[in-house]
Design a protein around this motif. Structure first.
Motif, mmCIF file in Angstrom:
data_model
loop_
_atom_site.group_PDB
_atom_site.id
_atom_site.type_symbol
_atom_site.label_atom_id
_atom_site.label_comp_id
_atom_site.label_asym_id
_atom_site.label_seq_id
_atom_site.Cartn_x
_atom_site.Cartn_y
_atom_site.Cartn_z
ATOM 1 N N ALA A 378 -1.430 10.615 -11.677
ATOM 2 C CA ALA A 378 -1.623 9.171 -11.729
ATOM 3 C C ALA A 378 -3.088 8.796 -11.613
ATOM 4 C CB ALA A 378 -0.819 8.509 -10.612
ATOM 5 N N LYS A 496 3.002 5.389 -11.903
ATOM 6 C CA LYS A 496 1.681 5.300 -12.530
ATOM 7 C C LYS A 496 1.377 6.493 -13.434
ATOM 8 C CE LYS A 496 -0.088 2.821 -8.474
ATOM 9 N NZ LYS A 496 -1.031 2.895 -7.323
ATOM 10 N N GLY A 528 7.513 2.607 -14.860
ATOM 11 C CA GLY A 528 6.139 2.426 -15.309
ATOM 12 C C GLY A 528 5.966 2.683 -16.791
#
Length: 582
Positions: A378, A496, A528
């Protein structure tokens, strides 16, 4: 005594947080070297800063290396190199320096110049050779019945220079060929002591059919009958790679800005390259580059398989382990976020190499490593191009602990009513820790939890919970690693991640339960907008071994290190991500 899972430093490559579920309280592994080339001594050493403790020192005459260990000082079996007049090494961020003199069959005078912050300390150690190679050795095996598992033990007895000596194996606690101090014997009944932070006493009586043994440690007292067995280990590990290898190996050393050095092995496929690569990230505790456990070397098995199929693999010793020297860094307060920084550094190193394709570098994390991989992916979307999660967590640590305890105890056949009581009390302890409740409140809750565990274990009614047991639990719960584990929510990082994700869990995984974590990983990544593939693998445990129940006591008994079908799924998926033909 706090955990039927060995602690984070004993069963080292699972998501092995303390489960607060009664068991024998050994804190570190002490898997000692054995064989004809091993000289070994043991005895009491009394430094000025600590109580006297039993120390085991051995020398491998073939490899010209030494090993020192002391359970009471939380000093695991640590390899030492000879440097001028000293034997030197590192453990847990601390330096070790030892000198001495002695010979086979006689005593050894040892002087510890430095054991972390301790030293100097001197002692005279008794000749205690590994008993498995002694002519006439007798071995006896059986299982201690604990809540959630059966704990296999083997005791060996042998005459050494006219005196009876004893040693013990507890495979699940990574205790191997460890000398027992004999404090009394009438020729038939022997009183033996396993020196540990919480010492254990074994009263064994020789009978025509074997040994009867009463095992007492803190608030636990257990009786077991031990039957004659083989004096040497019969465990086979057929998947451990053997030469010749159709790839090359390169030793890697990278210095971290904080001062410690990370060392590992990069296996590089045949051909000119540049090659796709993956960094392997181990689970909780201090582990070597192979994730060695019970003689299994799963990361070596994975690296061998992947590099035979065109993928370079970097596996490394955790900071403070093996060749990853700590330098001047203090490692005791490290958390998963610190370990993520190590992974970033290794990824950046791979990107500088001409034989590695910087556009096809990925991460593969097992257990806690499956938490670290998304943290790095991420943050470093520029550098990480795929991740593989092996039994990775999808929910916060406290939720995993509760589900873990319930699953393990039910699998072991404990009554649902008692399991519910233990789980409820553990939840209360963890809630108090997360809310920063006063220490005395937490201690009272721990005491109540252990009492419930004793009821489950059918402990004798007159046994009480001692302060040392509560202190040990408090220390585990107060560690920086545990606090971070309870606070971190994997979903925040998974959401993420923008690179492809492969997540696998064994259906018999009782440590990171599949139905709790695999769907949570999928939901978090998809929330996400990420790309995720999940596999629920029937019949496999937390270590991806084919298992019957998934309980911890099965781990050392299973010869398979990593299920071949699971490896094929991983390999084919990675090859697809990096554009290699199937």
């Amino acid at each position: 005594m706090v955990s039927t899972t060995p602690s984070a430093n004993s069963i080292r490559h699972t998501l092995n947080v303390p489960r607060l579920c009664g068991a024998i309280a050994l804190t570190w592994s002490i898997a000692l070297p054995t064989g004809a080339d091993i000289l070994r001594w043991g005895g009491m050493v009394d430094p000025p800063q600590l109580d006297a403790a039993f120390v085991v020192f051995s020398i491998d005459t073939e490899q010209q290396k030494a090993t020192i260990a002391s359970l009471p000082w939380n000093l695991p079996a640590t390899t030492l190199e000879h440097n001028s007049q000293f034997w030197t090494g590192h453990i847990g961020g601390q330096q070790i320096a030892v000198m001495g003199s002695g010979e086979a069959g006689k005593s050894y005078t040892i002087e510890m110049m430095k054991i972390g912050p301790l030293g100097p300390a001197k002692g005279t150690l008794q000749w205690m050779p590994p008993l498995g190679s002694i002519e006439g050795v007798r071995a006896f095996g059986g299982s201690l019945d604990l809540p959630g598992m059966e704990l296999d033990i083997t005791i060996r007895l042998a005459e050494v220079d006219g005196a009876l000596q004893a040693e013990i194996d507890i495979p699940l606690q990574l205790v191997d060929a460890t000398p027992l101090r004999m404090t009394a014997s009438d020729g038939v009944q022997h009183t033996l002591v396993l020196d540990a932070p919480t010492p254990a006493e074994l009263i064994v009586t020789e009978t025509p059919s074997g040994l009867t043994c009463t095992f007492t440690q803190a608030s636990v007292k257990l009786d077991v009958n031990l039957k004659p067995t083989s004096a040497t280990s019969t465990m086979q590990r057929p998947q451990t790679p053997k030469p010749p290898f159709p790839y090359t190996e390169d030793s890697i050393r990278v210095r971290h800005p904080e001062g410690h050095t990370l060392a590992g092995t990069l296996t590089i496929p045949q051909g000119s390259g540049p090659h796709p690569a993956v960094v392997l990230i181990s689970g909780s505790g201090s582990q070597d580059r192979d994730e060695t456990l019970f003689g299994h070397k799963p990361f070596w098995v994975l690296a061998d398989h992947l590099s035979r199929h065109g993928i370079a693999v970097l596996r490394y010793d955790d900071r403070g382990v093996g060749e990853s020297h700590p330098g001047n860094a203090t490692l005791s307060d490290d958390t998963s976020l610190d370990y993520a920084g190590d992974v970033e550094l290794l990824v950046d190193h791979l990107r500088t190499r001409g034989d590695i394709d910087p556009t096809h570098i990925g991460l593969m994390g097992h257990s806690e490593g499956g938490l670290i991989a998304p943290i790095v992916a991420a943050k470093r979307q520029d550098a990480v191009h795929f991740i593989v999660l092996l039994a990775g967590p999808g929910v916060p640590g406290g939720d995993i602990l509760s589900a873990q305890v319930e699953a393990m105890l039910l699998a072991a056949g404990e009554s649902p009513e008692q399991v519910a009581e233990v789980t409820k009390r553990q939840g209360a302890v963890l809630d108090a820790v997360v809310s920063d409740a006063p220490d005395e409140e937490i201690r009272a809750l721990i005491r109540g939890l252990i009492e419930a565990q004793m009821v489950m274990a059918d402990a004798t009614a007159d046994m009480t919970v001692d302060d040392d047991t509560v202190d040990t639990a408090m220390a585990q719960l107060s560690s920086a690693w545990m606090r971070a584990f309870l606070d971190l929510d994997p979903a925040e990082h998974l959401a993420k991640v923008r690179c492809p994700v492969l997540a696998l869990n064994g259906a018999l995984d009782l440590q990171v339960p599949v139905d709790q974590n695999l769907p949570a990983i999928k939901q978090a990544v998809q929330s996400g907008g990420g790309d995720v593939t999940i596999h629920r693998l029937e019949g496999l445990n937390h270590l991806f071994q084919p298992a019957t129940k998934g309980t911890l006591d099965e781990y050392p008994r299973i010869e398979t290190t990593f299920d071949p079908a699971a490896m094929a799924i991983i390999t084919n998926w990675i090859r697809t991500q990096v554009g290699l033909t199937q």
